[in-house]
Motif scaffolding. Structure first.
Motif, mmCIF file in Angstrom:
data_model
loop_
_atom_site.group_PDB
_atom_site.id
_atom_site.type_symbol
_atom_site.label_atom_id
_atom_site.label_comp_id
_atom_site.label_asym_id
_atom_site.label_seq_id
_atom_site.Cartn_x
_atom_site.Cartn_y
_atom_site.Cartn_z
ATOM 1 N N ALA A 255 83.555 64.365 -17.802
ATOM 2 C CA ALA A 255 83.674 63.052 -18.444
ATOM 3 C C ALA A 255 84.818 62.254 -17.842
ATOM 4 O O ALA A 255 84.719 61.046 -17.635
ATOM 5 N N PRO B 211 74.065 63.290 -18.608
ATOM 6 C CA PRO B 211 73.979 63.275 -20.070
ATOM 7 C C PRO B 211 74.560 61.990 -20.658
ATOM 8 O O PRO B 211 75.547 61.448 -20.147
ATOM 9 N N GLU B 212 73.959 61.506 -21.734
ATOM 10 C CA GLU B 212 74.419 60.268 -22.358
ATOM 11 C C GLU B 212 75.882 60.361 -22.781
ATOM 12 O O GLU B 212 76.629 59.383 -22.698
ATOM 13 N N ALA B 213 76.297 61.529 -23.249
ATOM 14 C CA ALA B 213 77.693 61.699 -23.681
ATOM 15 C C ALA B 213 78.654 61.513 -22.515
ATOM 16 O O ALA B 213 79.736 60.932 -22.662
ATOM 17 N N ALA C 89 78.872 57.761 -21.698
ATOM 18 C CA ALA C 89 79.715 57.068 -22.682
ATOM 19 C C ALA C 89 81.189 57.361 -22.435
ATOM 20 O O ALA C 89 82.043 56.470 -22.526
ATOM 21 N N GLY C 90 81.508 58.614 -22.108
ATOM 22 C CA GLY C 90 82.893 58.985 -21.832
ATOM 23 C C GLY C 90 83.424 58.310 -20.582
ATOM 24 O O GLY C 90 84.576 57.866 -20.537
#
Length: 234
Positions: free
Chosen positions: A5, A123-125, A128-129
């Motif tokens: 991230a 990954p969407e997470a 976003a990070g």
């Protein structure tokens, strides 16, 4: 925050781009700003940038011996505002652009898919990070510096393109960069395309490095610019 991230903040550059003043004979070399920006004559024809048809893409790559643990990233600037003024003398023509950093898109699936190997799904997470870190206090500081601006310093027409020195103000730092630009005019539509590289360190940002440098963000960022502008009042 995971190493993956945190890699996202790499996207900082946007323009778009990086630099410092280079001479027209040496496109791509960065130097500190020298002299004022260029002003077009009143008689110059104005072409308003079409934000729906224009785009600037930044590619930021992972590096280090553990690069496989991170992601390459694609950052898209689509909400581009600006005007291109075309003078009878090309050396008097100018470009003025404004890029709101809040409008930067991180890892659009279609853009990643188009780039192929090394740009698989994220990954969407993680997306976003990455965006949160990019806009945060350690990178772009979007709250303090919400806009990236690009202005013309010098224009040198060549056989098949122009060498345009632009002044980029990003994160409170101004730098000049000379970029080869291909310009085409079709009636009331003007198109400008350019590809070049910029360095994060030129704007005072140290690329992320963890695990003693085994996992890091590469300093150099590839920039691809495609502008479409329409004749009319800007």
């Amino acid at each position: 925050m995971s190493a993956r991230a945190r890699l996202g903040w790499l996207c900082l550059i946007v323009f778009l781009a990086a630099c410092t003043t280079a001479t027209p004979d040496a496109p791509g070399q960065a130097q500190a700003p020298v002299g004022p920006v260029l002003s077009a004559p009143e008689a110059a024809r104005s072409y308003a940038v079409d934000p729906q048809a224009s785009r600037i893409r930044f590619i930021v790559r992972r590096g280090g011996s553990l690069a496989r643990l991170g992601h390459n990233h694609v950052i898209m600037a689509r909400q581009i505002k600006g005007v291109i003024r075309s003078a009878d003398s090309p050396q008097r023509s100018t470009v003025e652009l404004s890029l709101p950093v809040s409008g930067f898109e991180v890892d659009p699936p279609d853009e990643r898919a188009a780039l192929g190997e090394g740009f698989g799904p994220v990954p969407e997470a993680a997306v976003a990070g990455t965006r949160k870190n990019m806009l945060g206090d350690k990178v772009l500081e979007a709250a303090r510096f919400p806009v990236v601006t690009i202005e013309t310093v010098r224009v040198a027409p060549k056989a098949s393109d122009w060498d345009i020195t632009v002044r980029i103000t990003l994160h409170g730092v101004a730098r000049d960069l000379t970029v080869p630009v291909r310009v085409t005019l079709d009636g009331t539509m003007l198109r400008a395309r350019a590809e070049f590289s910029v360095r994060q360190r030129d704007f005072g940002i140290t690329p992320l490095s963890v695990l003693g440098g085994a996992l890091q963000v590469e300093d150099e960022v590839a920039v691809s610019m495609s502008l479409v502008a329409l004749a009319g009042d800007a």
